[in-house]
Structures are given as C-alpha cells and as structure tokens.
Design an enzyme around this catalytic site. Structure first.
Site, PDB file in Angstrom:
ATOM      1  N   GLU A  88      -5.125   8.159   8.965  1.00 19.14           N
ATOM      2  CA  GLU A  88      -5.025   8.873   7.628  1.00 19.14           C
ATOM      3  C   GLU A  88      -3.462   8.996   7.736  1.00 19.14           C
ATOM      4  OE1 GLU A  88      -4.067  10.865   5.036  1.00 19.14           O
ATOM      5  OE2 GLU A  88      -6.225  10.331   5.014  1.00 19.14           O
ATOM      6  N   SER A  89      -2.752   8.659   6.691  1.00 15.99           N
ATOM      7  CA  SER A  89      -1.101   8.701   6.540  1.00 15.99           C
ATOM      8  C   SER A  89      -0.496   9.929   6.569  1.00 15.99           C
ATOM      9  CB  SER A  89      -0.845   7.736   5.190  1.00 15.99           C
ATOM     10  OG  SER A  89      -1.471   8.359   3.912  1.00 15.99           O
ATOM     11  N   TRP A 113      -7.534  -6.731   3.685  1.00 15.96           N
ATOM     12  CA  TRP A 113      -6.381  -7.299   3.962  1.00 15.96           C
ATOM     13  C   TRP A 113      -6.547  -8.268   5.178  1.00 15.96           C
ATOM     14  CZ3 TRP A 113      -2.901  -5.260   1.100  1.00 15.96           C
ATOM     15  CH2 TRP A 113      -2.941  -4.109   0.547  1.00 15.96           C
ATOM     16  N   CYS A 147       0.740  -1.316  -0.143  1.00 18.96           N
ATOM     17  CA  CYS A 147      -0.044  -0.024  -0.066  1.00 18.96           C
ATOM     18  C   CYS A 147       0.879   1.247   0.017  1.00 18.96           C
ATOM     19  CB  CYS A 147      -1.027  -0.113   1.281  1.00 18.96           C
ATOM     20  SG  CYS A 147      -1.979   1.476   1.445  1.00 18.96           S
ATOM     21  N   TYR A 163      -4.831   5.878  -9.316  1.00 20.13           N
ATOM     22  CA  TYR A 163      -6.149   5.421  -9.144  1.00 20.13           C
ATOM     23  C   TYR A 163      -7.350   5.599  -9.865  1.00 20.13           C
ATOM     24  CZ  TYR A 163      -3.657   2.993  -5.133  1.00 20.13           C
ATOM     25  OH  TYR A 163      -3.023   2.332  -4.268  1.00 20.13           O
ATOM     26  N   THR A 168      -9.304  -0.057   6.021  1.00 17.50           N
ATOM     27  CA  THR A 168      -7.742   0.371   5.196  1.00 17.50           C
ATOM     28  C   THR A 168      -6.601   0.481   6.193  1.00 17.50           C
ATOM     29  OG1 THR A 168      -8.058   2.483   5.754  1.00 17.50           O
ATOM     30  CG2 THR A 168      -8.858   1.973   3.678  1.00 17.50           C
ATOM     31  N   VAL A 169      -5.190   0.319   5.659  1.00 15.10           N
ATOM     32  CA  VAL A 169      -4.113   0.528   6.293  1.00 15.10           C
ATOM     33  C   VAL A 169      -3.404   1.866   5.704  1.00 15.10           C
ATOM     34  CG1 VAL A 169      -3.499  -1.889   6.719  1.00 15.10           C
ATOM     35  CG2 VAL A 169      -2.685  -1.098   4.677  1.00 15.10           C
TER      36      VAL A 169
END
Length: 367
Positions: free
Chosen positions: A186-187, A118, A77, A234, A170-171
């Site tokens: 949230e990355s 996942w 990811c 994407y 999500t990850v």
C-alpha cells in the site's frame, strides 16, 4: 506499532499472512484493475492486501535496517511513483534498493490463465508485443532489469511465492529480504514508513513530509484528492457506462478546480511547505495531459491551461531528486499499450510535450 520478535520463519510468515486484509472467497482469482468494475459500469478499486509495518519500536518484526528491504516498482505506476519520490527526497537510495519492472503488461501465466500484469525486464531478450499480439516493444526500457533476488518472471510470481490469496498483483511491493516476504504493498503506508522509520539511515532525516502541525490539513487534503483526482482519473477511464463516466468526470473536474483555487493562494497543496499530500497529487498531475486527458477522457481540464497548477508541477518536478524518478516514455508505454480493450494496436500518441513545459522556470518561490 510493535510486534513481539519471533525467530521462526514459519511463524513470521503466518503472522504476515494473518495481518493482511483477506479477500472474499468470490474474488480469489488472478485479475487486473480493469476487472474491478461493478454492474453499473463503475470502477471500484480494491484495497491493497499486505499491510505490515516497519517500526523502530523494540521487538518489532520488521525493524528499519539498511539493505534489508527491497522496493519493486514501475516507473509508469503513479502509486509506485509516490514511493520513489519519497525515497529520493529522504535520501534513501543507498538504504532501500529498487527494481523497475517492464512498463507493458504481459501474460503472466499464458499456459494457465488470461491474467496480464507486470513482468521483469530482460535486457538482450527478444522484443515484446501486447497481450493481443500487436505492437513491438523493447525487452527492457531504461533500468528494467531481471529480479535480482529471486528467479521470477513476473510480479505475480513474487506474490505466489508468499502464498498470496488476493490475486491482485500490484506494485509497489516493499519486500523483506530477511524473511523472504512482502511487508507492504500500500503506497500511502510505504511513504509514511520511508518518511518516519528510516531517519537513522536517511541523508535528509530533517525533512518531514508528514509534520505534526500539518497532519490534520494533510489528511483532509488526501481525503478528497484520492477519490476525486488520484482514483478519479481511473474512474473516468475504466467506466463502462455513460452514467458512471459522467459522475466520475464531474467529480474530477470539481476536484481539479478546487486544487486550482488552493494553489492560487498557497505554494503547496496543504500549506506553505512540501508534504506527502504534494507527492500524492503530483504523480497524477504529471500524467494528466500526456495520458489521462486522451486515454481516460479527462478532457474537461488540462494542466497546461491552468498556470497555477502548471507552475506547481514545475516546482515539484524541479525539487532535487524528483526529476530522476520520472520516465514519461515508460509512463506512456504502459498506459497506451497494456489495456488492449482500450487501445488494440498500442499506438502511442505523440502528445503535447508536457515534459518540456516542466523544465521551464516556475514562479512559486515568492508565495
């Protein structure tokens, strides 16, 4: 940002839920990214839902501590990859442990619904197939392990344990072991916390990836790199109409050329020092030629054909700590084998050998 300290587990959990961005009632169901396409065939990514903050301010519920937090990621990811790189650059490997999930999506509740997502690795287990029952994959790739904290099979299980109502599992996940909840998924916010809030524990506290004097430049770069490139690939790959694809590929191509122009003049994307903007850009460029060019039909441009961008990628990749966060085998396994509507038989293309190109010397030091 500070919060009054509360000792009640129930109160903390309710605050954590209250601080999340709530999904609309019509969207409260388990889904993956391919479900986020509108009636015009355009991919519209939903925002992350868990947005709490780790802070060193007095009274903060989530304070920076060694071994209090756990990071759940996938090598595959790009959003999770951001957090791995910043964790490595700051020297937080001994402060924030990490678990890497299996790269190939599986049915998370096969007896309940069709959601795919996942799952944790199962070394020694049986080989896996894709969600259409095709292909064959090891039960665990490199560093894919079971959840060391809780008995869960999937990332979805983690979200359900904290009563998530968003349904997008999500990850990355930044998990608080003290209160047993998700702090943030949230990355872009997790990398800011890693950069700013753990300097008392970091091996490289002097490294600042979001320095005060460059914040305007970094924010400006992020504002067009995210929609044009990070999410742009994407938007191309998940488009379900020609019109949506044509718009997305045009904007991606324009942004790619803009990056190329900047990197002819500067060593890094926001100036002459490494910043979070480089981390955010690199994770997409890394995957571009091996995955997006073919799988997401982003074939108007190629990193290998643009010397300034290729050497920039070499420069970032060869920065101490970064290479260890890259696993191209798992990157390709995820993309080519998880979305069966795009690649039914999970055939993984051999590719151009982009990783070999990254190992070659770059020419960026003198810029």
């Amino acid at each position: 940002m500070g919060f009054a300290f509360l000792t009640s587990m129930r109160t903390v959990s309710s605050i954590a839920r209250g601080q999340r961005t709530r999904a609309t009632a019509s969207a409260l169901f388990s889904r993956d990214a391919l479900a986020e396409v509108n009636e015009h065939g355009e991919f519209k990514r939903r925002d992350a839902a868990w947005r709490n903050w780790i802070s060193s301010e007095e009274g903060a519920i989530y304070s920076p501590e060694k071994d209090r937090y756990h990071l759940f990621v996938a090598y595959a990811c790009p959003w999770a990859h951001r957090t791995l790189i910043v964790r490595a650059l700051k020297g937080l490997q001994d402060v924030i442990p990490v678990t890497y999930v299996h790269p190939v999506w599986q049915r998370t509740k096969p007896d309940q619904d069709e959601h795919r997502g996942w799952v944790f690795g199962n070394p020694g287990g049986e080989s896996l197939k894709n969600t259409d029952g095709k292909g064959s994959f090891p039960p665990a790739y490199t560093n894919n392990e079971p959840n060391p904290l809780l008995e869960t099979r999937s990332i979805r299980d983690l979200y359900e344990k904290v009563e998530d109502t968003d349904g997008k599992y999500t990850v990355p996940i930044l998990w608080d072991k003290k209160y047993g909840t998700i702090v943030n998924n949230e990355s872009s916010e997790i990398i800011r916390m890693f950069n700013n809030e753990f300097n008392d524990f970091a091996k490289n506290p002097e490294l600042d990836l979001y320095p005060e004097n460059l914040r305007d430049a970094i924010d400006s770069i992020n504002e067009w790199v995210y929609p044009g490139i990070n999410n742009g690939v994407y938007r191309c790959g998940f488009s379900t109409s020609q019109k949506a694809y044509d718009l997305a590929i045009s904007e991606l191509t324009e942004a790619f050329d803009r990056v190329n122009d900047i990197l002819h003049k500067h060593r890094y994307i926001a100036g002459d020092q490494l910043t979070e903007a480089d981390v955010r850009l690199f994770v997409t460029l890394l995957r571009y030629d091996e995955v997006y060019y073919v799988y997401f039909k982003t074939n108007t441009r190629s990193v290998a054909n643009f010397p300034a961008i290729l050497n920039y990628c070499r420069d970032i990749y060869q920065t101490p700590g970064v290479a260890e966060t890259v696993d191209m085998e798992q990157i390709k396994a995820h993309y080519y084998c998880s979305h069966t509507e795009l690649n039914t038989y999970s055939i993984i293309p051999r590719g151009p050998g982009f990783m070999n190109l990254l190992a070659e010397p770059h020419n960026r030091e003198g810029m």
